[in-house]
Structure formats: C-alpha cells, structure tokens
Design a protein around this motif. Structure first.
Motif, PDB file in Angstrom:
ATOM      1  N   LEU A 118       1.745  45.129  23.705  1.00 44.79           N
ATOM      2  CA  LEU A 118       0.793  44.372  22.776  1.00 44.79           C
ATOM      3  C   LEU A 118       0.051  43.242  23.468  1.00 44.79           C
ATOM      4  CD1 LEU A 118       3.021  44.240  19.602  1.00 44.79           C
ATOM      5  CD2 LEU A 118       1.159  45.473  19.808  1.00 44.79           C
ATOM      6  N   GLU A 119       0.650  42.485  24.322  1.00 47.18           N
ATOM      7  CA  GLU A 119       0.113  41.503  25.075  1.00 47.18           C
ATOM      8  C   GLU A 119      -0.815  41.967  25.940  1.00 47.18           C
ATOM      9  OE1 GLU A 119      -0.961  37.920  26.023  1.00 47.18           O
ATOM     10  OE2 GLU A 119       0.234  38.415  24.407  1.00 47.18           O
ATOM     11  N   ILE A 120      -0.738  43.083  26.667  1.00 43.44           N
ATOM     12  CA  ILE A 120      -1.522  43.663  27.653  1.00 43.44           C
ATOM     13  C   ILE A 120      -2.889  44.159  26.827  1.00 43.44           C
ATOM     14  CG2 ILE A 120      -2.046  45.748  29.041  1.00 43.44           C
ATOM     15  CD1 ILE A 120       0.983  45.380  30.280  1.00 43.44           C
ATOM     16  N   ARG A 122      -3.750  43.194  24.057  1.00 42.57           N
ATOM     17  CA  ARG A 122      -4.785  42.125  23.519  1.00 42.57           C
ATOM     18  C   ARG A 122      -5.679  41.752  24.568  1.00 42.57           C
ATOM     19  NH1 ARG A 122      -3.506  36.271  21.582  1.00 42.57           N
ATOM     20  NH2 ARG A 122      -2.066  36.429  23.516  1.00 42.57           N
ATOM     21  N   ALA A 123      -4.786  41.573  25.825  1.00 39.67           N
ATOM     22  CA  ALA A 123      -5.657  40.805  27.080  1.00 39.67           C
ATOM     23  C   ALA A 123      -6.756  41.939  27.343  1.00 39.67           C
ATOM     24  CB  ALA A 123      -4.781  40.854  28.210  1.00 39.67           C
ATOM     25  N   SER A 124      -6.580  43.332  27.353  1.00 40.66           N
ATOM     26  CA  SER A 124      -7.732  44.103  27.686  1.00 40.66           C
ATOM     27  C   SER A 124      -8.868  43.937  26.655  1.00 40.66           C
ATOM     28  CB  SER A 124      -7.171  45.346  27.792  1.00 40.66           C
ATOM     29  OG  SER A 124      -6.710  46.071  26.485  1.00 40.66           O
ATOM     30  N   CYS A 125      -8.410  43.803  25.270  1.00 42.81           N
ATOM     31  CA  CYS A 125      -9.609  43.750  24.415  1.00 42.81           C
ATOM     32  C   CYS A 125     -10.302  42.435  24.302  1.00 42.81           C
ATOM     33  CB  CYS A 125      -8.907  43.225  22.859  1.00 42.81           C
ATOM     34  SG  CYS A 125      -8.254  45.293  22.156  1.00 42.81           S
ATOM     35  N   ARG A 126      -9.897  41.310  24.914  1.00 41.19           N
ATOM     36  CA  ARG A 126     -10.477  40.126  25.465  1.00 41.19           C
ATOM     37  C   ARG A 126     -11.564  40.238  26.322  1.00 41.19           C
ATOM     38  NH1 ARG A 126      -6.476  35.737  26.279  1.00 41.19           N
ATOM     39  NH2 ARG A 126      -4.843  37.320  25.936  1.00 41.19           N
ATOM     40  N   GLU A 127     -10.970  41.196  27.388  1.00 43.86           N
ATOM     41  CA  GLU A 127     -12.062  41.366  28.566  1.00 43.86           C
ATOM     42  C   GLU A 127     -13.239  42.133  28.021  1.00 43.86           C
ATOM     43  OE1 GLU A 127      -9.611  43.212  31.535  1.00 43.86           O
ATOM     44  OE2 GLU A 127      -8.428  41.357  31.820  1.00 43.86           O
ATOM     45  N   ARG A 128     -13.084  43.121  27.242  1.00 42.45           N
ATOM     46  CA  ARG A 128     -14.053  43.766  26.959  1.00 42.45           C
ATOM     47  C   ARG A 128     -15.198  42.961  25.869  1.00 42.45           C
ATOM     48  NH1 ARG A 128     -10.565  48.601  24.195  1.00 42.45           N
ATOM     49  NH2 ARG A 128      -9.593  49.164  26.113  1.00 42.45           N
ATOM     50  N   VAL A 129     -14.806  42.103  25.324  1.00 40.38           N
ATOM     51  CA  VAL A 129     -15.687  41.210  24.486  1.00 40.38           C
ATOM     52  C   VAL A 129     -16.679  40.350  25.493  1.00 40.38           C
ATOM     53  CG1 VAL A 129     -15.932  39.473  22.651  1.00 40.38           C
ATOM     54  CG2 VAL A 129     -14.194  41.308  22.476  1.00 40.38           C
ATOM     55  N   TYR A 177      -3.926  41.970  16.767  1.00 41.32           N
ATOM     56  CA  TYR A 177      -4.184  43.201  17.501  1.00 41.32           C
ATOM     57  C   TYR A 177      -4.572  44.257  16.331  1.00 41.32           C
ATOM     58  CZ  TYR A 177      -2.718  47.091  20.475  1.00 41.32           C
ATOM     59  OH  TYR A 177      -3.040  48.262  21.136  1.00 41.32           O
ATOM     60  N   ASN A 178      -5.233  45.269  16.807  1.00 37.95           N
ATOM     61  CA  ASN A 178      -5.682  46.427  16.073  1.00 37.95           C
ATOM     62  C   ASN A 178      -4.545  47.509  16.157  1.00 37.95           C
ATOM     63  OD1 ASN A 178      -6.947  48.369  14.514  1.00 37.95           O
ATOM     64  ND2 ASN A 178      -8.690  48.687  16.079  1.00 37.95           N
ATOM     65  N   PHE A 179      -3.742  47.619  15.274  1.00 37.93           N
ATOM     66  CA  PHE A 179      -2.489  48.592  15.311  1.00 37.93           C
ATOM     67  C   PHE A 179      -3.175  49.961  14.873  1.00 37.93           C
ATOM     68  CE2 PHE A 179      -0.186  44.605  14.814  1.00 37.93           C
ATOM     69  CZ  PHE A 179       1.021  44.932  15.320  1.00 37.93           C
ATOM     70  N   LYS A 180      -4.207  50.229  14.636  1.00 35.14           N
ATOM     71  CA  LYS A 180      -4.859  51.550  14.472  1.00 35.14           C
ATOM     72  C   LYS A 180      -5.009  52.131  16.093  1.00 35.14           C
ATOM     73  CE  LYS A 180      -7.279  50.924  10.308  1.00 35.14           C
ATOM     74  NZ  LYS A 180      -8.496  51.098   9.424  1.00 35.14           N
ATOM     75  N   ARG A 181      -5.084  51.427  16.648  1.00 37.12           N
ATOM     76  CA  ARG A 181      -5.309  51.895  18.345  1.00 37.12           C
ATOM     77  C   ARG A 181      -4.029  52.018  18.967  1.00 37.12           C
ATOM     78  NH1 ARG A 181     -10.014  48.864  21.208  1.00 37.12           N
ATOM     79  NH2 ARG A 181      -8.950  50.282  22.903  1.00 37.12           N
ATOM     80  N   TYR A 182      -3.004  51.686  18.410  1.00 34.63           N
ATOM     81  CA  TYR A 182      -1.618  51.568  19.168  1.00 34.63           C
ATOM     82  C   TYR A 182      -1.242  52.973  19.303  1.00 34.63           C
ATOM     83  CZ  TYR A 182       3.099  49.817  20.851  1.00 34.63           C
ATOM     84  OH  TYR A 182       3.903  49.591  21.646  1.00 34.63           O
ATOM     85  N   ASN A 183      -0.407  53.283  20.408  1.00 31.21           N
ATOM     86  CA  ASN A 183      -0.066  54.444  20.630  1.00 31.21           C
ATOM     87  C   ASN A 183       1.581  54.709  20.144  1.00 31.21           C
ATOM     88  OD1 ASN A 183       0.314  57.052  21.596  1.00 31.21           O
ATOM     89  ND2 ASN A 183      -0.040  56.762  23.816  1.00 31.21           N
ATOM     90  N   PHE A 184       1.564  55.284  19.016  1.00 31.73           N
ATOM     91  CA  PHE A 184       2.960  55.200  18.254  1.00 31.73           C
ATOM     92  C   PHE A 184       3.599  56.354  18.806  1.00 31.73           C
ATOM     93  CE2 PHE A 184       0.954  52.289  15.159  1.00 31.73           C
ATOM     94  CZ  PHE A 184       1.979  51.179  15.000  1.00 31.73           C
ATOM     95  N   ARG A 185       2.871  57.369  19.179  1.00 28.22           N
ATOM     96  CA  ARG A 185       3.418  58.577  19.641  1.00 28.22           C
ATOM     97  C   ARG A 185       4.593  58.584  20.763  1.00 28.22           C
ATOM     98  NH1 ARG A 185      -0.526  63.711  20.965  1.00 28.22           N
ATOM     99  NH2 ARG A 185      -0.642  63.159  18.495  1.00 28.22           N
ATOM    100  N   ILE A 186       4.055  57.513  21.748  1.00 27.00           N
ATOM    101  CA  ILE A 186       4.958  57.377  23.195  1.00 27.00           C
ATOM    102  C   ILE A 186       6.037  56.633  22.589  1.00 27.00           C
ATOM    103  CG2 ILE A 186       3.700  55.217  23.937  1.00 27.00           C
ATOM    104  CD1 ILE A 186       3.991  56.760  26.640  1.00 27.00           C
ATOM    105  N   LEU A 187       6.174  55.827  21.587  1.00 24.79           N
ATOM    106  CA  LEU A 187       7.066  55.155  21.065  1.00 24.79           C
ATOM    107  C   LEU A 187       7.839  56.151  20.573  1.00 24.79           C
ATOM    108  CD1 LEU A 187       7.966  52.199  20.966  1.00 24.79           C
ATOM    109  CD2 LEU A 187       6.853  52.078  18.761  1.00 24.79           C
TER     110      LEU A 187
END
Length: 70
Positions: free
Chosen positions: A59-61, A63-70, A5-15
C-alpha cells in the motif's frame, strides 16, 4: 493514509494466491510434524506477520507511485 489508496487498483488475486499457498504449507507442516501444535502455531504466526507486512508495504509503495504520476 490508508483511505487515500484506490483499492480498485489493488491486486487482490496475488494476495489470495499467497494465502492459499501458505495454507498448503501449514498442512504440509502439520502432516510432517505429527500434528505438533507449537510448530503449526509458529508457522501461522509467521504467515500472519508476513501478510501484514506485505500489505502495508504494497500500500505504501502504491501510494508513493501514485504521487509520482501526478
């Protein structure tokens, strides 16, 4: 799985918001129950369990959305 997973794109603010609001909720329960440790422990356990579940699902969602984009 986790390291794909690309953690640079993770929304840490909401966490952080969730953790802060949960802390306020624990303080409210602490105040309302006259410092009943068992109620506070149950609340903290639920918060930790919910955070773990939310992070795993996000993280799973993601990752799944990243697979759909490729």
């Amino acid at each position: 799985m986790l390291f794909d997973y690309n953690f640079k794109r993770y929304n840490f603010r909401i966490l952080i918001y969730v953790i802060l609001l949960s802390g306020i909720g624990v303080m409210a329960i602490w105040s309302a129950t006259n410092q009943d440790r068992s109620m506070i422990a149950k609340q903290i356990f639920g918060i930790i369990l919910g955070l773990i579940l939310a992070i795993c699902l996000s993280l799973e969602i993601g990752r799944a959305s990243c697979r759909e984009r490729v």
